[in-house]
Write a protein that holds these residues in place. Structure first.
Motif, PDB file in Angstrom:
ATOM      1  N   GLY A 247       0.728  -1.391   0.194  1.00  0.00           N
ATOM      2  CA  GLY A 247      -0.097  -0.105   0.116  1.00  0.00           C
ATOM      3  C   GLY A 247       0.913   1.350   0.069  1.00  0.00           C
ATOM      4  O   GLY A 247       2.090   1.160   0.183  1.00  0.00           O
ATOM      5  N   ASP A 248       0.147   2.478  -0.083  1.00  0.00           N
ATOM      6  CA  ASP A 248       0.644   3.836  -0.075  1.00  0.00           C
ATOM      7  C   ASP A 248       1.034   3.971   1.305  1.00  0.00           C
ATOM      8  O   ASP A 248       0.494   3.728   2.227  1.00  0.00           O
ATOM      9  N   THR A 249       1.846   5.223   1.501  1.00  0.00           N
ATOM     10  CA  THR A 249       1.935   5.896   2.856  1.00  0.00           C
ATOM     11  C   THR A 249       1.034   6.955   2.759  1.00  0.00           C
ATOM     12  O   THR A 249       0.284   7.310   1.784  1.00  0.00           O
ATOM     13  N   ILE A 250       0.615   7.409   4.025  1.00  0.00           N
ATOM     14  CA  ILE A 250      -0.276   8.540   4.254  1.00  0.00           C
ATOM     15  C   ILE A 250       0.071   9.798   3.199  1.00  0.00           C
ATOM     16  O   ILE A 250      -1.049  10.284   2.571  1.00  0.00           O
ATOM     17  N   PRO A 251       1.263  10.403   3.106  1.00  0.00           N
ATOM     18  CA  PRO A 251       1.500  11.475   2.206  1.00  0.00           C
ATOM     19  C   PRO A 251       1.275  11.128   0.761  1.00  0.00           C
ATOM     20  O   PRO A 251       0.586  11.966   0.078  1.00  0.00           O
ATOM     21  N   ILE A 252       1.517  10.032   0.521  1.00  0.00           N
ATOM     22  CA  ILE A 252       1.433   9.618  -1.060  1.00  0.00           C
ATOM     23  C   ILE A 252      -0.200   9.325  -1.470  1.00  0.00           C
ATOM     24  O   ILE A 252      -0.649  10.049  -2.466  1.00  0.00           O
ATOM     25  N   ALA A 253      -1.054   9.072  -0.293  1.00  0.00           N
ATOM     26  CA  ALA A 253      -2.218   8.593  -0.579  1.00  0.00           C
ATOM     27  C   ALA A 253      -3.137  10.280  -0.542  1.00  0.00           C
ATOM     28  O   ALA A 253      -4.057  10.421  -1.557  1.00  0.00           O
ATOM     29  N   LEU A 254      -2.822  11.228   0.485  1.00  0.00           N
ATOM     30  CA  LEU A 254      -3.203  12.430   0.364  1.00  0.00           C
ATOM     31  C   LEU A 254      -2.820  13.244  -0.720  1.00  0.00           C
ATOM     32  O   LEU A 254      -3.671  13.967  -1.341  1.00  0.00           O
ATOM     33  N   ALA A 255      -1.580  13.093  -1.372  1.00  0.00           N
ATOM     34  CA  ALA A 255      -1.257  13.877  -2.604  1.00  0.00           C
ATOM     35  C   ALA A 255      -2.286  13.307  -3.670  1.00  0.00           C
ATOM     36  O   ALA A 255      -2.580  14.076  -4.533  1.00  0.00           O
TER      37      ALA A 255
ATOM     38  N   ALA B 163      -6.857  14.485  -7.353  1.00  0.00           N
ATOM     39  CA  ALA B 163      -8.372  14.118  -8.080  1.00  0.00           C
ATOM     40  C   ALA B 163      -9.340  15.128  -7.567  1.00  0.00           C
ATOM     41  O   ALA B 163      -9.947  15.523  -8.527  1.00  0.00           O
ATOM     42  N   LEU B 164      -9.145  16.011  -6.487  1.00  0.00           N
ATOM     43  CA  LEU B 164      -9.836  16.946  -6.166  1.00  0.00           C
ATOM     44  C   LEU B 164      -9.872  18.047  -7.214  1.00  0.00           C
ATOM     45  O   LEU B 164     -10.464  18.557  -7.343  1.00  0.00           O
ATOM     46  N   ALA B 165      -8.374  18.218  -7.587  1.00  0.00           N
ATOM     47  CA  ALA B 165      -8.126  19.485  -8.461  1.00  0.00           C
ATOM     48  C   ALA B 165      -8.866  19.121 -10.006  1.00  0.00           C
ATOM     49  O   ALA B 165      -9.592  20.022 -10.539  1.00  0.00           O
ATOM     50  N   ALA B 166      -9.149  17.868 -10.156  1.00  0.00           N
ATOM     51  CA  ALA B 166      -9.787  17.603 -11.224  1.00  0.00           C
ATOM     52  C   ALA B 166     -11.358  17.444 -11.207  1.00  0.00           C
ATOM     53  O   ALA B 166     -12.138  17.812 -12.038  1.00  0.00           O
TER      54      ALA B 166
ATOM     55  N   TRP C 134     -11.477   7.334   1.396  1.00  0.00           N
ATOM     56  CA  TRP C 134     -11.251   8.655   2.299  1.00  0.00           C
ATOM     57  C   TRP C 134     -11.916   9.879   1.824  1.00  0.00           C
ATOM     58  O   TRP C 134     -12.332   9.811   0.648  1.00  0.00           O
ATOM     59  N   GLY C 135     -12.502  10.587   2.570  1.00  0.00           N
ATOM     60  CA  GLY C 135     -13.365  11.715   2.219  1.00  0.00           C
ATOM     61  C   GLY C 135     -13.218  12.872   3.515  1.00  0.00           C
ATOM     62  O   GLY C 135     -12.573  12.706   4.286  1.00  0.00           O
ATOM     63  N   PRO C 136     -14.151  13.862   3.348  1.00  0.00           N
ATOM     64  CA  PRO C 136     -14.023  14.768   4.341  1.00  0.00           C
ATOM     65  C   PRO C 136     -14.461  14.341   5.794  1.00  0.00           C
ATOM     66  O   PRO C 136     -13.757  14.901   6.758  1.00  0.00           O
ATOM     67  N   ALA C 137     -15.194  13.186   5.724  1.00  0.00           N
ATOM     68  CA  ALA C 137     -15.622  12.653   7.067  1.00  0.00           C
ATOM     69  C   ALA C 137     -14.637  11.769   7.840  1.00  0.00           C
ATOM     70  O   ALA C 137     -14.540  11.604   8.813  1.00  0.00           O
TER      71      ALA C 137
END
Length: 438
Positions: free
Chosen positions: A344-352, A357-360, A419-422
């Motif tokens: 799996g990814d690390t937290i920073p990679i997943a958040l990046a 995705a949010l930018a798109a 993962w989301g705002p909640a």
């Protein structure tokens, strides 16, 4: 380990078919050999007679492709506990390999005939009246445009007046405006207003959360009035967020095709407004792509089980057109096999990845994550997932952590979730190389 060319399923895959926890428990109870007679298996189906409370045993069979279920019991759940018990016996290697009995052969033939008729119907039917359909689409577009303009003006009035007044009856006002957006055939705008109504007065920071929701709605309404000016992919995203459907035939015919071995990282069913929605999150092993496959059914009706959680399935997906191609259809697929623990990814990679995705797609409400090296921990009085550097991800409110805590036992785990705002909603984790649904 196989019946003919058919590999037996894992117990976890069978239990994953259960419509609810009670059915899973009942299915395990029905797997006792003493309840069954005349049971058998072929590469195509499993079958048997299960003794219930009545004099006559229930006739149960499962077509393994699909799968599809048939049982003479009165249960309205799909699959019923008898089908689950039969599959558990097959998964445990307890059913003899033999030819299908006549009643099973007849059912399989009937299903094949229905599928052929449906395929022929699809090939011979098209829009009954393309001109009328075009006029309906034009009228709807006009109504959505008018509704968007009305909503923009209403939102500006709210900001001028201040959101603090919403606490006194504001939620009801939001729902009234949502009803007008339904009339305007803009369900995406109506849904956002209902979400905002549900936030009013809840928690100390409710004004900021309501403002965030209303800001996204204003952006969507503004974008909806300028569809002709937007790049094609972004216009498709805006249309989808407004509530326009994209025809399945169009996606299959012209959607981007991606073939891969897809890890099914989580399957989640949610019931809302008399409709169950199944979200299946996929992670491409070769391409690194992620995908969301949706299925819908009324309560009590079976949902597609082509994508069992914790398995890898070779498949070709057709993606919906979008600035962020995420939702997809399964165009073709092979047989799933249990997935060993992935990296799996690390937290920073997943958040990046989430930020990109949010930018798109700024209206994105959930994003799939596959994370390694996390353990449950306490932070600020709340249960979170923490990495070795002390970075944490909060868990969504209401998440039942006990199974995750039992698997972790204080050690680092690999998990998949939303993962989301909640916050983070874990859906699957690995105990060694065994996937465990959460």
């Amino acid at each position: 380990m196989s019946v003919g060319s058919r590999a037996r399923w894992s117990t976890e895959r069978v239990i994953g078919l259960a419509p609810d926890a009670a059915s899973a428990r009942a299915g395990r109870a029905q797997a006792a050999p003493v309840r069954w007679s005349g049971a058998g298996a072929s590469p195509v189906a499993v079958w048997g007679y299960c003794q219930g409370s009545g004099k006559k045993p229930y006739q149960t069979c499962v077509e393994l492709d699909g799968p599809a279920f048939r049982c003479s019991c009165p249960s309205r759940k799909f699959p019923c506990k008898h089908a689950l018990g039969l599959l558990l016996r097959w998964a445990g290697g307890e059913l003899p390999e033999e030819g299908e009995p006549e009643w099973v052969t007849a059912w399989l033939a009937e299903r094949a005939e229905r599928a052929d008729r449906a395929e022929q119907h699809k090939e011979t039917t098209g829009p009954r009246d393309p001109e009328a359909a075009a006029k309906r689409a034009e009228r709807r577009a006009d109504r959505v445009t008018a509704g968007s303009a009305e909503l923009r003006e209403w939102l500006l009035d709210q900001v001028r007046a201040g959101l603090a007044g919403l606490e006194r009856g504001g939620a009801e006002e939001l729902r009234r405006v949502a009803a007008r957006m339904v009339d305007a055939q803009a369900p995406g705008l109506a849904g956002g207003l209902r979400r905002a109504a549900g936030l009013v007065g809840r928690g100390r920071d409710w004004p900021s959360r309501v403002l965030s929701e209303l800001s996204l709605l204003y952006l969507l309404a503004e974008a909806g009035s300028r569809l002709d000016e937007l790049p094609h992919a972004l216009a498709e995203t805006v249309r989808t967020r407004l509530g326009f459907n994209t025809e399945t035939a169009r996606v299959l015919a012209s959607g981007e095709r991606v073939s891969d071995h897809w890890l099914v990282g989580g399957v989640l069913d949610e019931e809302r407004e008399q409709l169950i929605t199944r979200r299946s999150w996929l992670f491409g092993e070769r391409t690194g792509r992620v995908a969301l496959v949706l299925a819908f059914a009324p309560p009590g009706q079976p949902l597609s089980s082509v994508l069992p959680a914790g398995h890898v399935i070779p498949a070709e997906l057709a993606f919906h057109p979008s600035a962020l191609p995420l939702r997809a259809l399964v165009a073709e697929h092979g047989s799933p096999v249990p997935a060993s623990r992935p990296d799996g990814d690390t937290i920073p990679i997943a958040l990046a990845a989430h930020a990109k995705a949010l930018a798109a797609d700024p209206w994105l409400d959930r994003w799939p994550v596959l994370l390694s090296g996390l353990r449950p921990a306490r932070h600020g009085g709340e249960l979170v997932m923490s990495d070795v550097d002390g970075q944490v991800l909060p868990l969504v409110t209401g998440f039942d952590p006990w199974r995750l805590l039992a698997v972790s036992a204080g050690a680092m785990v690999t998990l998949a979730g939303e993962w989301g705002p909640a916050g983070l909603r874990p859906l699957l984790c690995w105990d060694g190389d065994r996937a465990v649904r959460l």
